[in-house]
Design an enzyme around this catalytic site. Structure first.
Site, mmCIF file in Angstrom:
data_model
loop_
_atom_site.group_PDB
_atom_site.id
_atom_site.type_symbol
_atom_site.label_atom_id
_atom_site.label_comp_id
_atom_site.label_asym_id
_atom_site.label_seq_id
_atom_site.Cartn_x
_atom_site.Cartn_y
_atom_site.Cartn_z
ATOM 1 N N ASP A 139 7.963 12.105 0.730
ATOM 2 C CA ASP A 139 8.229 10.854 0.020
ATOM 3 C C ASP A 139 9.696 10.522 -0.135
ATOM 4 O OD1 ASP A 139 5.605 9.574 -0.733
ATOM 5 O OD2 ASP A 139 5.238 11.609 -1.420
ATOM 6 N N ASP A 171 4.959 15.658 3.597
ATOM 7 C CA ASP A 171 4.786 14.429 2.819
ATOM 8 C C ASP A 171 5.812 14.390 1.690
ATOM 9 O OD1 ASP A 171 3.548 12.127 1.742
ATOM 10 O OD2 ASP A 171 2.243 13.335 0.464
ATOM 11 N N TRP A 202 -6.477 7.158 -5.181
ATOM 12 C CA TRP A 202 -6.069 8.413 -4.545
ATOM 13 C C TRP A 202 -6.304 9.523 -5.556
ATOM 14 C CZ3 TRP A 202 -2.288 11.978 -6.133
ATOM 15 C CH2 TRP A 202 -2.201 13.100 -5.292
ATOM 16 N N LYS A 225 -5.665 11.933 2.587
ATOM 17 C CA LYS A 225 -4.489 12.786 2.682
ATOM 18 C C LYS A 225 -4.821 14.038 3.466
ATOM 19 C CE LYS A 225 -0.840 14.631 -0.278
ATOM 20 N NZ LYS A 225 0.017 14.292 -1.410
ATOM 21 N N GLU A 256 -7.540 6.093 -0.436
ATOM 22 C CA GLU A 256 -6.419 6.699 0.305
ATOM 23 C C GLU A 256 -6.664 8.160 0.651
ATOM 24 O OE1 GLU A 256 -2.775 6.649 -1.948
ATOM 25 O OE2 GLU A 256 -1.579 7.457 -0.307
ATOM 26 N N ASP A 276 -1.357 6.012 4.310
ATOM 27 C CA ASP A 276 -0.033 6.434 3.856
ATOM 28 C C ASP A 276 0.558 7.244 5.002
ATOM 29 O OD1 ASP A 276 1.951 8.279 2.797
ATOM 30 O OD2 ASP A 276 1.302 7.725 0.779
ATOM 31 N N HIS A 317 0.663 11.048 5.156
ATOM 32 C CA HIS A 317 -0.577 11.792 4.947
ATOM 33 C C HIS A 317 -1.308 12.214 6.204
ATOM 34 C CE1 HIS A 317 -1.194 10.374 0.505
ATOM 35 N NE2 HIS A 317 -0.014 10.899 0.732
ATOM 36 N N ASP A 361 5.530 3.636 -1.066
ATOM 37 C CA ASP A 361 5.139 4.818 -1.832
ATOM 38 C C ASP A 361 6.090 5.980 -1.555
ATOM 39 O OD1 ASP A 361 3.902 6.701 -3.362
ATOM 40 O OD2 ASP A 361 2.238 7.058 -1.992
ATOM 41 N N HIS A 414 0.683 2.462 2.667
ATOM 42 C CA HIS A 414 1.666 3.097 1.794
ATOM 43 C C HIS A 414 2.810 3.508 2.694
ATOM 44 C CE1 HIS A 414 -0.391 4.378 -2.213
ATOM 45 N NE2 HIS A 414 -0.302 3.072 -2.063
HETATM 46 C C1 RNT Z 1 0.014 10.925 -3.115
HETATM 47 C C2 RNT Z 1 -0.354 9.558 -2.696
HETATM 48 C C3 RNT Z 1 -0.405 8.534 -3.786
HETATM 49 C C4 RNT Z 1 0.714 8.657 -4.774
HETATM 50 C C5 RNT Z 1 0.769 7.560 -5.808
HETATM 51 C C6 RNT Z 1 1.704 7.879 -6.900
HETATM 52 O O1 RNT Z 1 0.205 11.773 -2.061
HETATM 53 O O2 RNT Z 1 0.502 9.125 -1.694
HETATM 54 O O3 RNT Z 1 -0.449 7.261 -3.238
HETATM 55 O O4 RNT Z 1 1.947 8.761 -4.150
HETATM 56 O O5 RNT Z 1 -0.496 7.290 -6.239
HETATM 57 ZN ZN ZN Z 2 0.346 7.088 -1.065
#
Ligand code: RNT
Ligand code: ZN
Length: 422
Positions: free
Chosen positions: A299, A297, A188, A231, A229, A262, A265, A329, A289
Site C-alpha cells: 500500500d 501488498d 473486504w 485478496k 473485494e 485491488d 491483492h 487504497d 482499488h
Molecule cells: C485490505 C484491503 C482493503 C483495505 C481498506 C482499508 O487489504 O485492500 O480494501 O485496504 O478496506
Molecule cells: Zn483494497
C-alpha cells in the site's frame, strides 16, 4: 508555473497529438468525468474515530511510519480532505470506512452504527456537491482478533459482523439517496489463517452464507452498489485467505455484485489491467482499488507506473469508463499525508489521460494486419509525447496548482496546520 507558457505548451501538444488523430480536448472532457474516490484512511493511517486511540491491527492491514500531522479528529480529516481537493483538478468522491462515523465521543459498537452517525458526512458531501462511498470495518476489533469475521465458526462473532455489514448497506443506501449518486459499499474482510488450515471449505461456506444474509435486503441501484473485494494473502493470513479471487468472482457473477480489484491483492506477476476485459464479460461494473505494492501488498502511494497505465488503458480500450468505479487504497504513514493523496490521485488521473490520448484505432489496425513492429514502435513513441503539457493545461483550467506548484502549498499547510497537531 507561468500561465502563458502552459497554454503555449498545450497548443503545441494539441497539434502533436492531432497528427496521430488524437483529440486532446475530447480526452480532457472524458478525464473530467472520471471521478476518483479518495479513501479517507490515508489521513490517519486507518485509525478511525471510534475511540481516542483506536488501534490498527487484527487482519493484514499495516501502516508503517510515524510522520507527524495525522488527523486525530473528524474536523482534522475534513480540513485535510478539503486541502487535498483544493489541489486536484476535476471532482472527486470521498470513501469512508465505518469507523469514521461522527460518534461525538459516544461508544458505538460496530453492530450499533446508524445513519445518524454519518448524517454530518452526508451534509458535508452535499455542501461539497460530491458523492460518498462506504465500507464495513471488519478489522481492528476484538471480535476480529482470531482472524475470522464473516466466516467465523464462532456464531456470536459471525452474527455481529453480519449485523455490522447489513447496517453499512443501509447507511450507504441512505448516502446514495440523499446525495443523488449511488454509494459503493465495498466488503473486504481479513479472514484467513496464518498457518495451513484443514477446513478451508467450512470457512468459505460460512462466508457465502453470511453474504447471502447480508444481501437479502434489496436497495435501489440508484442508491447503492454492492462490491466485494478479494485478496491473495495478508499479514496473519499467509496460508489461506477465505475471500480469494475465485471465491468473490464466483459470488459476484452469480449474484450480480461489483467485483473489487485491488491491484495489491494478486500474485506480483499478475496484472490487474489484464483482468479487466475478462471480468467485464461477466459483471456489469467493477470497483478498482488503485494502490502500489512494493514486493507485497504494501500500500505505497500510487505513482504513474506501468501497472496503473495498463489498468487505465484497458478500461479505456474496453470503452468501459462508465462501468468502472475508481477508488484509491493505500496508507503510507512515512510522509506528508496530504502530499500522499495529491501524488496518488494525480498519478491515477495521468494514467487515465495517457490512456485517453492513445491512438488506439491505429494500434488496433496494426495489430489486425500483423504489423507488430509498428504497433510496438507507436506505443513507444507515445510514451514521450507531451502528456504533461495536456495535464498541466487541465490543472490550469481547473484553477488548481500546475505541476510542481502544489509542493510549496503542501509545505505551507504542513507548517501552518499539520505541525501544530499533537
Ligand atoms: C485490505 C484491503 C482493503 C483495505 C481498506 C482499508 O487489504 O485492500 O480494501 O485496504 O478496506
Ligand atoms: Zn483494497
Amino acid at each position: 508555473m507561468d500561465k502563458d507558457k502552459v497554454i503555449l505548451a498545450y497548443n503545441d501538444a494539441k497539434e502533436q497529438y492531432a497528427t496521430f488523430g488524437v483529440d486532446t480536448e475530447a480526452a480532457l472532457k472524458k478525464l473530467d468525468q472520471v471521478k476518483i474516490s479518495l479513501h479517507c484512511w490515508q489521513t490517519d493511517d486507518v485509525g478511525g474515530f471510534e475511540t481516542p486511540d483506536a488501534i490498527l491491527g487484527g487482519g493484514g492491514i499495516q501502516a508503517t511510519g510515524n510522520y507527524p500531522g495525522k488527523a486525530r479528529t473528524i474536523d482534522h480529516l475534513r480540513q485535510d480532505i478539503d486541502k487535498v481537493m483544493s489541489l486536484l483538478p476535476g471532482k472527486q468522491r470521498l470513501n469512508l470506512h465505518a469507523i469514521y462515523g461522527d460518534f461525538k465521543g459516544e461508544k458505538v459498537d460496530r453492530d450499533q452504527i446508524e445513519v445518524k452517525h454519518f448524517q454530518s458526512w452526508i451534509d458535508w458531501a452535499k455542501k461539497h456537491e460530491t458523492g460518498l462511498d462506504f465500507n464495513p470495518t471488519c478489522f481492528s476489533h476484538p471480535y476480529a482478533d482470531d482472524g475470522f469475521t464473516l466466516s467465523s465458526k464462532n456464531e456470536k462473532y459471525r452474527k455481529f459482523w453480519i449485523e455490522h455489514t447489513k447496517r453499512t448497506r443501509r447507511i450507504a443506501a441512505e448516502m446514495g439517496k440523499q446525495l443523488g449518486t449511488p454509494s459503493v459499499n465495498n466488503i473486504w474482510v481479513p479472514d484467513g489463517s496464518k498457518d495451513i488450515p484443514v477446513d478451508r471449505n467450512a470457512h468459505r461456506a460460512l462466508l457465502k452464507q453470511s453474504l447471502d444474509e447480508i444481501f437479502a435486503t434489496e436497495y435501489p441501484k440508484a442508491y447503492l452498489k454492492d462490491a466485494i473485494e478479494s485478496k491473495l494473502f495478508g499479514i496473519g493470513s499467509e496460508s489461506m485467505v477465505v475471500g480469494s479471487a475465485e471465491f468473490y468472482l464466483g459470488y459476484a457473477i452469480k449474484n450480480n455484485k461489483l467485483i473489487c480489484l485491488d491491484n495489491g491483492h494478486f500474485h506480483p506477476t499478475e496484472q490487474v489491467g489484464d483482468k479487466i476485459s475478462s471480468v467485464l464479460q461477466y459483471v456489469d461494473e467493477l470497483l478498482l482499488h488503485v494502490t502500489r505494492g512494493v514486493r507485497w501488498d504494501s500500500d505505497h502511494v500510487v505513482i504513474f507506473n506501468d501497472e496503473i497505465q495498463l489498468i487505465a488503458q484497458e478500461i479505456v480500450r474496453c470503452n468501459a469508463l462508465h462501468r468502472v468505479n475508481v477508488g484509491l487504497d493505500y496508507f503510507d504513514a512515512s510522509l506528508n499525508r496530504i502530499g500522499a493523496y495529491v501524488i496518488g490521485t494525480r498519478a491515477a488521473q495521468l494514467a487515465f489521460l495517457y490512456a485517453l490520448l492513445e491512438p488506439t484505432e491505429t494500434l488496433r489496425k496494426y495489430e489486425e494486419a500483423g504489423q507488430n513492429f509498428e504497433r510496438l514502435a507507436l506505443m513507444e513513441v507515445m510514451k514521450t509525447k507531451p502528456l504533461g503539457a495536456v495535464y498541466n493545461y487541465y490543472c490550469l483550467t481547473s484553477n488548481v496548482p500546475v505541476a510542481e506548484d502544489y509542493i510549496p502549498v503542501i509545505q505551507q499547510y504542513e507548517k501552518d496546520v499539520l505541525s501544530k497537531r499533537i
